[in-house]
Design a protein around this motif. Structure first.
Motif, PDB file in Angstrom:
ATOM      1  N   GLU A  10      -2.163   5.814   2.598  1.00  0.00           N
ATOM      2  CA  GLU A  10      -1.218   4.790   2.162  1.00  0.00           C
ATOM      3  C   GLU A  10      -2.007   3.686   1.497  1.00  0.00           C
ATOM      4  N   ASP A  12      -1.751  -0.204  -0.361  1.00  0.00           N
ATOM      5  CA  ASP A  12      -0.931  -1.401  -0.189  1.00  0.00           C
ATOM      6  C   ASP A  12      -0.026  -1.674  -1.380  1.00  0.00           C
ATOM      7  N   MET A  13      -0.478  -1.269  -2.589  1.00  0.00           N
ATOM      8  CA  MET A  13       0.299  -1.604  -3.766  1.00  0.00           C
ATOM      9  C   MET A  13      -0.085  -0.677  -4.909  1.00  0.00           C
ATOM     10  N   ARG A  14       0.881  -0.410  -5.769  1.00  0.00           N
ATOM     11  CA  ARG A  14       0.605   0.320  -7.002  1.00  0.00           C
ATOM     12  C   ARG A  14       1.358  -0.380  -8.119  1.00  0.00           C
ATOM     13  N   LEU A  15       0.617  -0.735  -9.160  1.00  0.00           N
ATOM     14  CA  LEU A  15       1.190  -1.366 -10.346  1.00  0.00           C
ATOM     15  C   LEU A  15       0.817  -0.493 -11.536  1.00  0.00           C
ATOM     16  N   GLU A  21      -5.886  -1.710  -2.691  1.00  0.00           N
ATOM     17  CA  GLU A  21      -6.072  -1.842  -1.243  1.00  0.00           C
ATOM     18  C   GLU A  21      -6.307  -3.326  -0.998  1.00  0.00           C
TER      19      GLU A  21
END
Length: 138
Positions: A10, A12-15, A21
């Motif tokens: 997992e 934390d974020m995907r842009l 992370e």
């Protein structure tokens, strides 16, 4: 993972094509046994495994290694966002990055501190980070 295993990585974020992370209050990047680490597909082609940060038979910086492998899988970039006051986290990132075999892949990796990010955030966010976490713009 190998042998039809499910990977529960997992981020934390995907842009877009950037995977992040983000560490704000967590203590580190986790550990894993050599046996567990070697179950990941391509780990030995992506990394010089012996250059990874081992402590005995335990891999330090496990989340970072998984993040790099996820970026390879998705043909994406990977960035670590952490507190600039945490030299141990910065050092761990560079220890993992040093083990990456491909210069092209290394060029898709990045490190950003919360302090650097705070410098371009709106005043309300800067105030929140300063009050809650003691993070002041660099």
């Amino acid at each position: 993972m190998r042998r039809d295993e499910v990977d529960r990585t997992e981020l934390d974020m995907r842009l877009g094509n950037l995977m992040v992370e983000a560490k704000l209050t967590e203590g580190g990047f986790g550990t894993a046994s050599r046996q567990r680490m070697m179950r990941y597909c391509a780990v030995d082609s992506v990394f010089d495994v012996e250059e990874l940060p081992w402590s005995g038979d335990m891999l330090q910086g496990y989340q970072l290694v998984r993040g790099v492998l996820a970026a390879v899988q998705e043909d994406a970039r990977f960035m670590v966002l952490c507190d600039g006051r945490r030299a141990d986290m910065t050092e761990m990132w560079f220890r993992v990055l040093r083990a990456v075999r491909s210069y092209e892949l290394r060029s898709r990796m990045a490190l950003l501190s919360w302090q650097e990010l705070a410098g371009v955030m709106p005043a309300a966010v800067r105030e929140f980070l300063a009050e809650k976490y003691g993070i002041v713009a660099a």
